[in-house]
Design a protein around this motif. Structure first.
Motif, PDB file in Angstrom:
ATOM      1  N   LEU A  76     -54.107  77.789 -36.858  1.00  0.00           N
ATOM      2  CA  LEU A  76     -55.042  78.512 -36.000  1.00  0.00           C
ATOM      3  C   LEU A  76     -54.285  79.445 -35.069  1.00  0.00           C
ATOM      4  N   ARG A  87     -50.902  73.173 -35.283  1.00  0.00           N
ATOM      5  CA  ARG A  87     -52.037  72.734 -34.475  1.00  0.00           C
ATOM      6  C   ARG A  87     -52.100  73.448 -33.116  1.00  0.00           C
ATOM      7  N   ILE A  88     -52.407  72.705 -32.061  1.00  0.00           N
ATOM      8  CA  ILE A  88     -52.642  73.358 -30.772  1.00  0.00           C
ATOM      9  C   ILE A  88     -51.409  74.121 -30.303  1.00  0.00           C
ATOM     10  N   TYR A  89     -50.244  73.556 -30.566  1.00  0.00           N
ATOM     11  CA  TYR A  89     -49.008  74.208 -30.152  1.00  0.00           C
ATOM     12  C   TYR A  89     -48.888  75.594 -30.783  1.00  0.00           C
ATOM     13  N   VAL A  98     -70.639  75.688 -32.430  1.00  0.00           N
ATOM     14  CA  VAL A  98     -69.693  74.575 -32.499  1.00  0.00           C
ATOM     15  C   VAL A  98     -70.435  73.251 -32.530  1.00  0.00           C
ATOM     16  N   TYR A 105     -54.298  67.542 -21.370  1.00  0.00           N
ATOM     17  CA  TYR A 105     -53.738  67.626 -22.721  1.00  0.00           C
ATOM     18  C   TYR A 105     -52.938  66.370 -23.056  1.00  0.00           C
ATOM     19  N   ARG A 160     -55.081  65.018 -25.647  1.00  0.00           N
ATOM     20  CA  ARG A 160     -54.789  66.038 -26.679  1.00  0.00           C
ATOM     21  C   ARG A 160     -55.922  67.067 -26.739  1.00  0.00           C
ATOM     22  N   VAL A 161     -56.505  67.357 -25.599  1.00  0.00           N
ATOM     23  CA  VAL A 161     -57.527  68.399 -25.536  1.00  0.00           C
ATOM     24  C   VAL A 161     -56.957  69.536 -24.708  1.00  0.00           C
ATOM     25  N   LEU A 162     -56.971  70.738 -25.270  1.00  0.00           N
ATOM     26  CA  LEU A 162     -56.544  71.890 -24.502  1.00  0.00           C
ATOM     27  C   LEU A 162     -57.803  72.616 -24.044  1.00  0.00           C
ATOM     28  N   GLU A 203     -59.515  70.623 -33.884  1.00  0.00           N
ATOM     29  CA  GLU A 203     -59.280  71.147 -32.539  1.00  0.00           C
ATOM     30  C   GLU A 203     -59.661  72.613 -32.414  1.00  0.00           C
ATOM     31  N   GLN A 244     -62.736  72.615 -30.615  1.00  0.00           N
ATOM     32  CA  GLN A 244     -62.517  72.400 -29.182  1.00  0.00           C
ATOM     33  C   GLN A 244     -62.140  73.693 -28.485  1.00  0.00           C
ATOM     34  N   MET A 296     -45.577  70.360 -23.186  1.00  0.00           N
ATOM     35  CA  MET A 296     -47.002  70.084 -23.028  1.00  0.00           C
ATOM     36  C   MET A 296     -47.257  68.604 -22.807  1.00  0.00           C
TER      37      MET A 296
END
Lengths: 307, 297
Positions: A59, A112-114, A289, B31, B35-37, B98, B101, B241
């Motif tokens: 992403l 992922r988020i990173y 969502v 986070y 683990r939620v940003l 995510e 999210q 993080m």
């Protein structure tokens, strides 16, 4: 078996009708032509974003950066170096690939988020460069570029042709062995490693292809607007690609295209109805969502399968 | 370069670091535990500033008491708002990817930005200058306002309080345990969903505190939430993080370097932050204080 090759499928009819309709758009007036041209470019950028997201599982929240790289390269080549359209466009494609390779190299080590946050940060960084660097026109950007053929209608066909060709190439990539390796990495990077795939390399390849086509969309957009401003690289623009993709459906190739058109028309209506149109977009986003996470096309295909 | 200017800019940088720390510590602890940003974390900072101006200017017409009241009342309010968002909306995305999210919380940014414009108008709103009653010191040709000194003190005290909370109190320890492995914590009889609400409350409270602190320095404006959140991302990537000490280190680095850049190379103001971030990533991909990332399968 015989009938399968001869019978025209529903998808083929839909695509043929779609292309005919797109070809007729200039008849509907300037506003509509401009709107559809922007929708096409947003869709192309979203589709290339989705090669990375839907097909490779990464992403990116900074993909507008490559839109901006394509756009700024074209604008700089034309206004500062006096190159022609074609040379500038080729340079834009090359620069998008180079930026994609360097930034991709730094980002694909994470997932992922990173990964999302890193791409976002790099996008902001180059936004910062564009805002502060006079060579790129500072916060005003670069404007007053000549549009090819001088008319919106003819340029619309240039956009249509290049967008369709790019979509075709991207589609072929998703169907190739390269595309399969993207999906293998997306579904299970651990197993992909075991069958001998170089996971980082596969991700980087996807990243570069994805940046190139986002750059193509950005470069074409500059000549549609005859200007580019740093805001095109802001993370809010990147989020538009994500939104459009999820709106249409990330697991279907044409999902981002459908999402791009729905979003562009929705934004056009909302913008003329209220100054708080972003509020409308925000509410739609939250609703999607929570209630329709598979996207419009995703639900449509499910519904058709059931029948 | 004038050494006096370097000192003053470093000091101004520390003021900004302090605000960055308030915001990014909240972001990183949410986070780290869940683990939620939360992309809308910056919106709570903005709401904090706007609620602050409402209390200070509109309710208390700029009196010192108004400032005191705002600092006491606003952060818990933003904390409650954050907890409500977690309960009502964000919680529903835990079972999804995510990307959902991030997108949901991005939608919240758009909603908050426009709501703030609707309620308070699109123009910047100036806070009454707190140094009118706090005063300041002279440092050569420069003035050091007392409010700035108080902000630096606030940042460091919040760090100490957080440190004490996470290492000395039971709730803090449970939250740290939930950060390590929420399933095991749940199996031990802890209601993890409560821990999640607490983290959102605490994180959003810190963001609101950052907002009310920043208001008198930079005015209240509808875009302030997105400005701070992007710098906060850089802070938590630099620091690692999920790490509160990392957020402190990251805030100090980003705040001071940005401030020096503004004085000496203004065109590098935004870039310098992300160049530092890229360098840290090359040398230590998990950030200065980050634990190694593991890939879930």
């Amino acid at each position: 078996m015989q009938s399968e090759s001869e019978e025209v499928s529903f998808e083929q009819i839909a695509i043929a009708v779609g292309i005919i309709l797109l070809a007729l758009v200039p008849l509907a007036g300037r506003h509509m032509t401009h709107l559809v041209a922007s929708a096409l470019l947003l869709s192309l950028a979203a589709t290339s974003f989705n090669l990375l997201f839907g097909y490779t599982g990464l992403l990116s929240f900074g993909h507008a950066l490559f839109w901006g790289v394509g756009g700024y390269t074209l604008a700089v080549m034309m206004s500062r170096f006096g190159l022609g359209y074609v040379e500038s466009f080729v340079m834009a494609v090359i620069m998008s690939a180079v930026f994609g390779a360097v930034i991709g190299f730094l980002c694909v080590r994470h997932t992922r988020i990173y990964f999302a946050i890193l791409t976002l940060a790099f996008g902001q960084m180059f936004y910062g460069v564009a805002v502060k660097w006079d060579f790129l026109g500072g916060s005003d950007g670069i404007y007053g570029l000549p549009r090819p053929f001088n008319t919106l209608e003819l340029y619309y066909y240039v956009i249509l042709a290049i967008t369709l060709a790019s979509l075709f190439i991207l589609y072929k990539i998703t169907r190739s062995s390269l595309g399969l390796s993207f999906m293998a990495v997306r579904d299970n990077a651990f197993r992909a490693k075991f069958i001998g795939l170089d996971v980082s390399r596969v991700r980087l390849t996807s990243f570069i292809i994805s940046s190139i086509f986002s750059g193509v969309a950005g470069a074409l957009y500059v000549l549609l607007e005859t200007a580019i401003s740093p805001e095109t690289m802001l993370w809010t623009h990147s989020a538009e690609f994500v939104f459009v993709t999820l709106l249409g459906g990330p697991r279907v190739f044409l999902g981002p295209l459908v999402g791009g058109f729905i979003y562009s028309f929705l934004a056009d209506v909302a913008m003329s109805a209220t100054e708080y149109w972003l509020l409308v977009i925000g509410v739609v986003l939250v609703a999607i969502v929570l209630f329709f996470p598979h996207g419009v096309l995703g639900y449509f295909l499910k519904w058709r399968e059931k029948r | 370069m004038d050494p006096g200017l370097i000192l003053v800019q470093t000091f101004n940088g520390l003021v900004y670091s302090s605000i960055l720390f308030l915001v990014s510590s909240g972001l990183t602890l949410i986070y780290g535990i869940m683990r939620v940003l939360n992309l809308a974390h910056g919106s709570l900072y903005m709401v904090g500033a706007y609620l602050g101006i409402t209390v200070v200017l509109y309710l208390m017409s700029g009196t010192p008491l108004g400032y005191l009241l705002a600092f006491l009342a606003v952060p818990p309010l933003t904390g409650l708002l954050g907890a409500a968002l977690e309960r009502g909306l964000i919680r529903r995305t835990y079972e999804m990817g995510e990307e959902y999210q991030l997108l949901l919380t991005f939608g919240l940014i758009l909603i908050f930005d426009d709501l703030v414009k609707m309620i308070w108008g699109p123009a910047y709103i100036n806070f009454p200058d707190p140094n009118a009653f706090l005063g300041g010191f002279r440092f050569g040709e420069y003035k050091i306002p007392v409010y700035h000194i108080l902000l630096i003190a606030l940042g460091f005290s919040v760090f100490l309080v957080l440190w004490a909370f996470f290492s000395k109190t039971f709730t803090g320890k449970v939250m740290r345990a939930a950060a390590q492995d929420s399933e095991v914590v749940e199996a031990m009889g802890v209601d993890v969903s409560k821990i999640f609400v607490y983290s959102f409350f605490l994180g959003s409270l810190l963001s609101g505190l950052g907002g009310i602190s920043a208001g008198p320095l930079y005015t209240a404006s509808p875009g302030m939430g997105t400005d701070i959140i992007v710098y906060s991302f850089a802070v938590i990537v630099i620091g690692g993080m999920g790490s509160v000490p990392g957020a402190l280190a990251g805030s100090l680095i980003v705040g001071v370097f940005r401030s020096l850049a503004i004085a000496f190379y203004p065109q590098m103001e935004i870039v310098v932050v992300f160049v530092i971030m890229a360098l840290v990533l090359l040398v230590k991909p998990t950030g200065l204080f980050g634990a190694p990332e593991f890939e879930r399968r």
